[in-house]
Design a protein around this motif. Structure first.
Motif, short mmCIF file in Angstrom:
data_model
loop_
_atom_site.label_atom_id
_atom_site.label_comp_id
_atom_site.label_asym_id
_atom_site.label_seq_id
_atom_site.Cartn_x
_atom_site.Cartn_y
_atom_site.Cartn_z
N GLU A 170 9.68 98.29 46.97
CA GLU A 170 10.03 97.40 46.93
C GLU A 170 11.78 97.45 46.79
O GLU A 170 12.38 98.77 46.19
N LEU A 200 4.29 97.01 41.11
CA LEU A 200 5.27 95.70 41.44
C LEU A 200 5.39 94.80 41.54
O LEU A 200 6.66 93.77 41.08
N ARG A 204 9.13 93.17 39.91
CA ARG A 204 10.01 92.38 41.05
C ARG A 204 10.44 90.45 39.79
O ARG A 204 11.43 89.96 40.13
#
Length: 374
Positions: A170, A200, A204
């Motif tokens: 990412e 993940l 984020r």
């Protein structure tokens, strides 16, 4: 190996082109004609023509149900017509009835195989569509961009029937600069995907809130720990995740990195590739319970990154890929001749060379990511 992959695509997935199907059908018709020709020159008691009933069985592996039915009918005609033509003295009705019944049964079996193959192909396509939907929900497609940086990359699944596994990546734009994650969940399957999704999602969210990378790593680990606690309550094995966090400071040619048991990246520029030394790697996420709270804090390493230098990040599916002799993929040596490539071209070159090196089949999932300033 390319031939083996082609056969797998045609026989296992039934993904033959129209031309391939036409060639395959022509070969089967030639075989059928050859069987009839051999029957015409052999003694009547050998009954070579009975092998014609096997032709539609082979055709059912690739051809459609309708074409298989036509092939089965043609095989039956060849068998039924060969008896009066090449063995007129053998006109036993009972024997002919048995032969025709057997031919009819084999033909029906061929139709069943063709039908099941078509249904399997449809199910496989639906499964792949679902896997692609999961991948798009979990991992954004490349290229990824922020105001100052962009990332090119590729995700390579070891299972050719899958689209997503335990490797993660990412790139986000936070108040503290562009931040990057590349990670690898231990293990495979849906449980690994779930653990990866937890990590993940934490990156984020917390990546926009935590000013310090080591605190960001700790927060991601806390989320993973809670997921592992839940996984154990439902009988699943807890997972740990190797991860590399990178932060590019706005307006300055430097980056900060936190290594949670992951592979060290490479910088790629005109003078050649250079592996970024990060010192002793910290523990993978999910294993912090093995040490004290003070030792759980993973050090932040600051490294210069001159403008124009590209940063290559990857998972162990790249460096642990092996050729037929069991030799690991020499990534550092390969990079020596690719330093002048643009980021997208560099990713493609690594991907293609890696597939050639392993003979077309990876042993593990692999993620490759090249980051450059815009």
């Amino acid at each position: 190996m390319p031939l083996a992959r082609s056969l797998s695509r045609v026989l296992m997935e039934r993904k033959a082109t129209r031309r391939e199907r036409s060639v395959f059908l022509a070969i089967l018709l030639a075989v059928l004609a050859a069987i009839v020709a051999v029957e015409s020159v052999t003694p009547g008691d050998l009954k070579v023509v009975l092998f014609a009933s096997l032709v539609p069985l082979v055709g059912a592996l690739v051809l459609s149900v309708l074409t298989t039915a036509a092939l089965a009918a043609l095989a039956g005609i060849c068998i039924a017509g060969s008896y009066p033509l090449f063995a007129p003295h053998e006109r036993d009705p009972a024997q002919m009835a048995v032969v025709l019944a057997a031919t009819w049964t084999v033909g029906m079996l061929a139709l069943l195989i063709a039908r099941l193959g078509t249904q399997r192909q449809s199910l496989l396509e639906q499964t792949r569509s679902a896997a692609e939907a999961v991948q798009l929900a979990l991992l954004r497609p490349f290229p990824l961009r922020t105001k100052d940086f962009e990332a090119y990359g590729v995700y390579l699944a070891a299972d050719e029937y899958a689209r997503v596994g335990g490797d993660l990546y990412e790139l986000i734009e936070s108040p503290f600069g562009t931040r990057v994650l590349v990670a690898d969940v231990r293990g495979k399957g849906l449980n690994a995907i779930n653990a990866g999704a937890a990590v993940l999602s934490a990156f984020r969210v917390a990546g926009y809130e935590e000013p310090d990378l080591s605190d960001l790593a700790r927060r991601m680990e806390n989320i993973l720990d809670r997921y592992n606690e839940y996984a154990e309550t439902i009988g699943q094995e807890p997972r740990h995740v190797t991860a590399l966090l990178v932060e590019f400071e706005p307006g300055r040619e430097l980056m900060r990195l936190v290594n949670c048991g992951h592979l060290e990246p490479f910088t790629v520029s005109g003078p050649g590739p250079r592996q970024v030394s990060l010192g002793e790697a910290g523990l993978p996420l999910g294993l912090g319970f093995l040490v004290s709270d003070e030792e759980r804090t993973r050090p932040v390493v600051q490294v210069g990154l001159p403008y124009g230098v590209r940063l290559l990040l990857f998972t162990d599916g790249v460096t642990e890929a092996r050729d037929g002799r069991g030799v690991f993929y020499p990534l550092a040596g390969r990079l020596e001749s690719w330093t002048g490539l643009e980021p997208a071209a560099l990713v493609r070159e690594i991907e293609q060379d890696l597939h050639r090196y392993v003979g077309g089949r990876l042993q593990d999932d692999a993620a490759i990511m090249v980051i450059t300033a815009r």
